[in-house]
Design a protein around this motif. Structure first.
Motif, PDB file in Angstrom:
ATOM      1  N   VAL A  51       3.809   2.054  -9.711  1.00 52.39           N
ATOM      2  CA  VAL A  51       4.610   1.157  -8.865  1.00 52.39           C
ATOM      3  C   VAL A  51       5.522   0.334  -9.771  1.00 52.39           C
ATOM      4  O   VAL A  51       5.038  -0.359 -10.676  1.00 52.39           O
ATOM      5  CB  VAL A  51       3.707   0.222  -8.033  1.00 52.39           C
ATOM      6  N   PRO A  65      -4.231   7.437   1.250  1.00 49.40           N
ATOM      7  CA  PRO A  65      -3.796   6.559   0.169  1.00 49.40           C
ATOM      8  C   PRO A  65      -3.491   7.345  -1.096  1.00 49.40           C
ATOM      9  O   PRO A  65      -4.164   8.320  -1.415  1.00 49.40           O
ATOM     10  CB  PRO A  65      -4.978   5.612  -0.034  1.00 49.40           C
ATOM     11  N   ARG A  78       0.855  -1.188   0.000  1.00 50.12           N
ATOM     12  CA  ARG A  78       0.000   0.000   0.000  1.00 50.12           C
ATOM     13  C   ARG A  78       0.891   1.239   0.000  1.00 50.12           C
ATOM     14  O   ARG A  78       1.968   1.239   0.607  1.00 50.12           O
ATOM     15  CB  ARG A  78      -0.900   0.011   1.234  1.00 50.12           C
ATOM     16  N   VAL A  79       0.430   2.290  -0.698  1.00 46.84           N
ATOM     17  CA  VAL A  79       1.174   3.536  -0.790  1.00 46.84           C
ATOM     18  C   VAL A  79       0.350   4.641  -0.142  1.00 46.84           C
ATOM     19  O   VAL A  79      -0.815   4.853  -0.505  1.00 46.84           O
ATOM     20  CB  VAL A  79       1.496   3.895  -2.256  1.00 46.84           C
ATOM     21  N   GLY A 136      -5.038   2.941  -2.508  1.00 48.60           N
ATOM     22  CA  GLY A 136      -3.582   2.928  -2.405  1.00 48.60           C
ATOM     23  C   GLY A 136      -2.960   1.551  -2.431  1.00 48.60           C
ATOM     24  O   GLY A 136      -1.743   1.426  -2.269  1.00 48.60           O
ATOM     25  N   HIS A 137      -3.758   0.501  -2.613  1.00 48.49           N
ATOM     26  CA  HIS A 137      -3.221  -0.854  -2.614  1.00 48.49           C
ATOM     27  C   HIS A 137      -2.665  -1.227  -3.991  1.00 48.49           C
ATOM     28  O   HIS A 137      -3.130  -0.731  -5.023  1.00 48.49           O
ATOM     29  CB  HIS A 137      -4.302  -1.874  -2.230  1.00 48.49           C
ATOM     30  N   PHE A 138      -1.700  -2.126  -3.982  1.00 48.63           N
ATOM     31  CA  PHE A 138      -1.206  -2.719  -5.224  1.00 48.63           C
ATOM     32  C   PHE A 138      -0.904  -4.188  -4.971  1.00 48.63           C
ATOM     33  O   PHE A 138      -0.712  -4.630  -3.834  1.00 48.63           O
ATOM     34  CB  PHE A 138       0.036  -1.996  -5.748  1.00 48.63           C
ATOM     35  N   GLU A 170      -0.165  -0.156 -10.822  1.00 52.81           N
ATOM     36  CA  GLU A 170      -0.612   1.092 -10.207  1.00 52.81           C
ATOM     37  C   GLU A 170      -1.365   0.778  -8.933  1.00 52.81           C
ATOM     38  O   GLU A 170      -1.915  -0.315  -8.766  1.00 52.81           O
ATOM     39  CB  GLU A 170      -1.533   1.877 -11.148  1.00 52.81           C
ATOM     40  N   THR A 171      -1.405   1.755  -8.052  1.00 54.19           N
ATOM     41  CA  THR A 171      -2.223   1.616  -6.852  1.00 54.19           C
ATOM     42  C   THR A 171      -3.693   1.843  -7.194  1.00 54.19           C
ATOM     43  O   THR A 171      -4.028   2.602  -8.105  1.00 54.19           O
ATOM     44  CB  THR A 171      -1.781   2.619  -5.788  1.00 54.19           C
ATOM     45  N   ASP A 172      -4.566   1.161  -6.422  1.00 51.81           N
ATOM     46  CA  ASP A 172      -5.998   1.349  -6.650  1.00 51.81           C
ATOM     47  C   ASP A 172      -6.498   2.553  -5.845  1.00 51.81           C
ATOM     48  O   ASP A 172      -5.703   3.323  -5.287  1.00 51.81           O
ATOM     49  CB  ASP A 172      -6.772   0.072  -6.314  1.00 51.81           C
TER      50      ASP A 172
END
Length: 645
Positions: A151, A145, A137-138, A179-181, A174-176
């Motif tokens: 990424v 997020p 997660r970003v 912010g997750h990937f 890419e993050t969703d």
């Protein structure tokens, strides 16, 4: 490399925005025909999954010998592949990579050592695994997020301790909105995940991927506000230098200076970093910069040669010195008329106590020829140089430059060339090894003679293969030549260093002889009777988890080989040159404690100078010519090695 994108936030108290499309990193596929079109080489093998079943339609590729191009193939219904045509090459060290839907990318190095004209090189069976999927997660500095953040996913295979490696897989996502990937299935290795978006420093997280399927939960990547570093590049008179390339440590894109010589380094995460500035016509400049609250500081060489600390400043000011040049003329020895130059080989010259020259760092120089017979080429280290000049219709000629203690223009060099219609003027020729290679007393008909060196690494730069420290390999140093009816002739211009000769032929283990030290222009005749190889087999200790292990074998003559451990714990090397070998088991996710991990650029000299010791923690095995060595029992990485006695 990551391309900058606008970060977008979503959820909770953070603004909501649309997501951008995912990035795609595509590995190019280039087919290349062999230089020897009538007798190309090829690589064949078979790809299977963890259960031993064939994997169809897998992409298999390797690098074309002597190039950065790649050639690929697809496996058939039985998992077989044929990669070619490939130019014959000695030695051949390129890994063969495999990727297939639902599997982690895998690779294998050849058990053999060369590609032979007209011969299919059997790579054997490559077993690929399911791999691990990493989740991360970003977040930004406020904990919100980062949606749509690019990424970049890298899995590194260490090759020189912690200092270098090969990116076995390079992917992007890419993050969703939250912010997750999620990564694709990843092979065992050292995972690096990076995020670079405008307004933030480079965000990173690392992990050692365990050799097993499943999920890997990564630490959240928290992006910090960017603190760009600005600078300017000028010449000694203070004039701006446009188009200079500025490159720094880490996975950052190089930037170019604008018309005012200015540049900006964005996303910098390190407070101490080396960076490098280069431009044609100027000497390359390297610095190690430290950033503190007071500003940027670094060291430069003072007038007396001692380092001078530059006080902290707000911005970098880089002064590039013009490259120093060797300038001269090439003329006909009879008429004095200019001669158009074809090639110039430049060597740095060192002198022994009796004045005998020793050539080092020889290479075919890039030079400008503003008019026929006049040359200008750059050099970057004070000293003495030797120029070997070739021209169409003339015997080769040479010249020595005067020795200089500081970088300055060297002018007035004149090279006189004799027409091929006249006797040649004596010149320093390449050293030559004139040899005859036989097996069982008969001349070798199809084979390679390869000239190479054995490097010796320090502990920081230990050679690493499948996660274990091994001896340095045989590295080519000079042009390899085919063996014709047992005869071969090898040339070398660099002198003052031990070299080795590898004789390799299809279906046999190579024979390596040396060391041989050659003087300038020396002719050395050698006879090599190829020695039969032997086989080695064994098993892992009872109870060892063998599913992801490899065994590496190495000796003191530059032979490094690897083989996959079978599910039942057995392993085998069908053919290796005879001699004493070190054996170790490992995998690419193993962090070998024998490698000295770099703590800082200020490590004590004794830490940098400590030699690598690949034999420590290795099981010793002896291979006799034409014999089978069996019954070797090997522990997994981390377990103590039993005394072979």
């Amino acid at each position: 490399m990551i391309r900058n994108r606008v970060p977008m936030r979503a959820s909770g108290r953070c603004p909501i925005a649309l997501l951008t499309l995912a990035a795609c990193v595509v590995i190019p596929s280039v087919s290349s025909a062999s230089d020897d079109a009538e007798r190309p080489a090829a690589v064949v093998g078979r790809v299977v999954g963890p259960d031993g079943e064939p994997v169809a339609d897998a992409r298999v590729w390797t690098r074309v010998p002597g190039s950065r191009d790649e050639v690929e193939a697809r496996t058939d219904a039985d998992g077989r592949f044929w990669i070619g045509p490939l130019a014959p090459a000695c030695p051949w060290k390129e890994p063969v990579f495999v990727e297939a839907d639902g599997f982690a990318q895998g690779y294998a190095r050849p058990l053999g050592f060369s590609l032979f004209a007209g011969v299919e090189h059997e790579l054997g069976t490559i077993r690929i695994d399911r791999g691990r999927v990493a989740n991360g997660r970003v977040l930004d500095a406020d904990g919100c997020p980062v949606a749509g953040g690019p990424v970049e996913i890298l899995v590194w295979l260490e090759s020189r301790g912690p200092t270098s490696g090969v990116a076995a897989i390079r992917s992007a996502t890419e993050t969703d909105a939250d912010g997750h990937f999620r990564t694709p299935p990843l092979p065992t290795g050292r995972l690096s995940v990076q995020v670079l978006v405008p307004g933030f420093k480079l965000g990173r997280t690392f992990a050692r991927l365990a050799p097993s399927p499943g999920e890997e939960e990564l630490e959240p990547i928290r992006l910090e506000p960017d603190a760009p570093i600005k600078g300017v590049v000028v010449d000694p008179e203070g004039r701006p230098i446009a188009g200079a390339s500025v490159r720094t440590y880490g996975n950052y894109d190089a930037v170019e200076t604008d018309d005012a010589g200015a540049f900006t380094l964005s996303g910098m995460v390190h407070d101490r970093f080396p960076f490098q500035v280069s431009k044609r016509g100027y000497l390359r400049m390297s610095r190690s910069v430290t950033r503190t609250e007071d500003g940027l500081s670094w060291k430069e060489q003072g007038p007396d040669g001692e380092p001078v600390e530059i006080r902290p400043v707000a911005d970098l000011r880089v002064v590039m010195e013009p490259a120093s040049w060797i300038e001269g003329r090439v003329v006909d020895a009879e008429t004095g008329e200019p001669v158009r130059i074809e090639t110039i080989v430049l060597c740095q010259v060192f002198r022994e106590a009796d004045g005998t020259p020793v050539f080092r760092s020889c290479f075919s120089a890039s030079f400008e020829q503003p008019e026929p017979g006049r040359f200008v080429l750059s050099y970057g280290t004070p000293g003495e140089y030797h120029l070997a000049v070739s021209a169409d219709g003339y015997h080769d000629a040479e010249a020595f430059t005067p020795e200089v203690e500081s970088l300055r223009p060297i002018e007035g060099i004149v090279v006189s060339m004799t027409s091929k219609d006249a006797p040649p003027t004596p010149v320093i020729e390449d050293a030559r090894i004139i040899g005859r290679a036989t097996r069982n007393g008969e001349p070798i008909a199809n084979g390679w003679a390869c000239l190479g060196i054995l490097s010796r690494s320090n502990a920081v730069n230990s050679s690493v293969q499948r996660g274990r420290v091994v001896a340095d390999g045989f590295w080519p140093s000079g042009r390899s030549v085919p063996i014709r009816d047992g005869a071969f002739e090898l040339e070398r211009r660099n002198t003052g260093r031990d070299v080795y000769v590898m004789i390799d032929e299809p279906g046999h283990a190579p024979t390596i002889v040396g060391p041989i030290r050659l003087g300038l222009g020396e002719r050395r005749e050698i006879e090599v009777e190829a020695v039969a190889g032997g086989s080695l087999s064994g098993r892992m200790v009872d109870g060892a988890d063998c599913e992801y292990l490899w065994v590496v074998a190495f000796n003191d003559l530059g032979i490094v080989a690897e083989t996959r451990v079978e599910p039942d714990g057995s392993f085998a090397f069908p053919v290796l040159p005879p001699g004493r070998y070190g054996l170790k088991a490992g995998h690419d996710g193993h962090a070998d404690p024998e490698v000295v991990r770099v703590r800082s650029l200020d490590m004590p000299p004794e830490d940098w100078d400590a030699p690598a010791d690949p034999w420590r923690n290795a099981l010793i095995a002896d291979i006799e010519p034409g014999a089978e060595t069996s019954g070797v029992v090997l522990p997994p990485p981390g377990d103590p090695v039993p005394d072979p006695r």
